[in-house]
Design a protein around this motif. Sequence first.
Motif, PDB file in Angstrom:
ATOM      1  N   PRO A  63      15.884 -29.199   7.027  1.00  0.00           N
ATOM      2  CA  PRO A  63      16.742 -28.254   6.306  1.00  0.00           C
ATOM      3  C   PRO A  63      15.922 -27.191   5.576  1.00  0.00           C
ATOM      4  O   PRO A  63      15.130 -27.506   4.703  1.00  0.00           O
ATOM      5  N   GLY A  64      16.082 -25.954   5.988  1.00  0.00           N
ATOM      6  CA  GLY A  64      15.391 -24.854   5.322  1.00  0.00           C
ATOM      7  C   GLY A  64      13.906 -24.747   5.616  1.00  0.00           C
ATOM      8  O   GLY A  64      13.227 -23.920   5.013  1.00  0.00           O
ATOM      9  N   ARG A  65      13.369 -25.567   6.536  1.00  0.00           N
ATOM     10  CA  ARG A  65      11.931 -25.543   6.808  1.00  0.00           C
ATOM     11  C   ARG A  65      11.640 -25.133   8.242  1.00  0.00           C
ATOM     12  O   ARG A  65      12.272 -25.612   9.180  1.00  0.00           O
ATOM     13  N   ARG A  66      10.659 -24.241   8.383  1.00  0.00           N
ATOM     14  CA  ARG A  66      10.163 -23.824   9.681  1.00  0.00           C
ATOM     15  C   ARG A  66       8.645 -23.868   9.648  1.00  0.00           C
ATOM     16  O   ARG A  66       8.034 -23.686   8.596  1.00  0.00           O
ATOM     17  N   ILE A  67       8.042 -24.088  10.790  1.00  0.00           N
ATOM     18  CA  ILE A  67       6.583 -24.027  10.868  1.00  0.00           C
ATOM     19  C   ILE A  67       6.181 -23.137  12.036  1.00  0.00           C
ATOM     20  O   ILE A  67       6.879 -23.063  13.046  1.00  0.00           O
ATOM     21  N   ILE A  93       7.205 -20.334   6.607  1.00  0.00           N
ATOM     22  CA  ILE A  93       7.651 -19.262   7.485  1.00  0.00           C
ATOM     23  C   ILE A  93       9.112 -18.930   7.181  1.00  0.00           C
ATOM     24  O   ILE A  93       9.949 -19.821   7.052  1.00  0.00           O
ATOM     25  N   ALA A  94       9.422 -17.636   7.118  1.00  0.00           N
ATOM     26  CA  ALA A  94      10.773 -17.209   6.775  1.00  0.00           C
ATOM     27  C   ALA A  94      11.668 -17.019   7.994  1.00  0.00           C
ATOM     28  O   ALA A  94      12.864 -16.822   7.859  1.00  0.00           O
ATOM     29  N   TYR A  95      11.093 -17.069   9.202  1.00  0.00           N
ATOM     30  CA  TYR A  95      11.892 -16.867  10.409  1.00  0.00           C
ATOM     31  C   TYR A  95      13.088 -17.814  10.405  1.00  0.00           C
ATOM     32  O   TYR A  95      12.952 -18.993  10.084  1.00  0.00           O
ATOM     33  N   TRP A  96      14.260 -17.326  10.816  1.00  0.00           N
ATOM     34  CA  TRP A  96      15.470 -18.103  10.575  1.00  0.00           C
ATOM     35  C   TRP A  96      16.298 -18.399  11.813  1.00  0.00           C
ATOM     36  O   TRP A  96      17.280 -19.122  11.754  1.00  0.00           O
TER      37      TRP A  96
END
Length: 344
Positions: free
Chosen positions: A287-291, A306-309
């Motif tokens: 949830p809310g996390r990207r790498i 990372i802010a990519y969504w």
Amino acid sequence: MLTPVNIITGYLGVGKSTAIRHLLTQSPQGARWAVLVNEFGDVPIDGGALQGGGLAVKELAGGCICCTLGSDMEAALGELLEQVKPDRILIEPTGLGHPGGVIEAITEGKYKDKLSLKTVLCLVDAAMLADPQITQRKTFIDQVAISDVLLAAKGDRLDDTAYHGFKQWAADLFPPKEVVGKVEHGALSPEWLDLHIENRLDNYLLQQVGHTSHHHAHHHHKTSKPSEPQLDQPVFFENKGFDHIGGGWIFHVEERFHEYKLMELFEGKLPGLDQVVRLKGLFRVGPGRRILIDRVGQALTVNDSIAYWRDSRIEVILSDQHSQPQWLELEEAMMGSRWKKKRA
């Protein structure tokens, strides 16, 4: 019917408010557009500049709606939806803020069933690209990362050399942008607001491995278009050129992955593949996390901020081989790294 929302972001002084003012003059006849403006200081200014013509403007000052003002932003969105009932909402975050929080509020917050996040636009002052104190700031990196449309601000003042440098910089971004262009005299095209976001990974792979030949594979998707990944069935692309071969996957936006399983997979020899030259992937891991995973040869690095969504995606470039790479083996290993959850 969902209310479309656009985010217009960019660093301080790139001309976001000017561009929004011009954009508002292009709104359809009779349409109700609302603007949510965020000032970092305690004295709101931009909202006053945008007022007029029956436009609904909501201001949030004294912080960043991306973080400290999150609840206030949600309340402001609710007020606009209930009182104004706008046909479109434009959000201008402060140039000092991390806009990923805005996206989370729209796509996963209280009003996610009433809002539809459309194109995200980012304005960049090309002169800033020569200043590492700006380009290495997380704020700047996040603004660029979340954008679908990346525009050189004040394009009417750019010479050909500067604009070419901007486009070269933009061409190396992963994943690629839907539009790379420039804003002249503050003019934003309203056509950019509702772009159909294509899965452009195949074009990016082609650019990376060369232009001598192009083979587009799309395996075990019998009924869906390549631009529409399905749950349990990612879209696959393949390109060849300059003695290299590239394979790429785009996963459904709802897919989530175990970070430790991905690391275990990508740190070693990839299943069915030899001679990995480059690997780059963006994965949603919670949830809310990207790498962002980046591998050059055997050296692997991970950026966990990372802010990519959008969706998860990866591209792998190999030295060209006489035998066809066994892409499916790697795909099955990646799919085995997902979170298992019950689906309706």
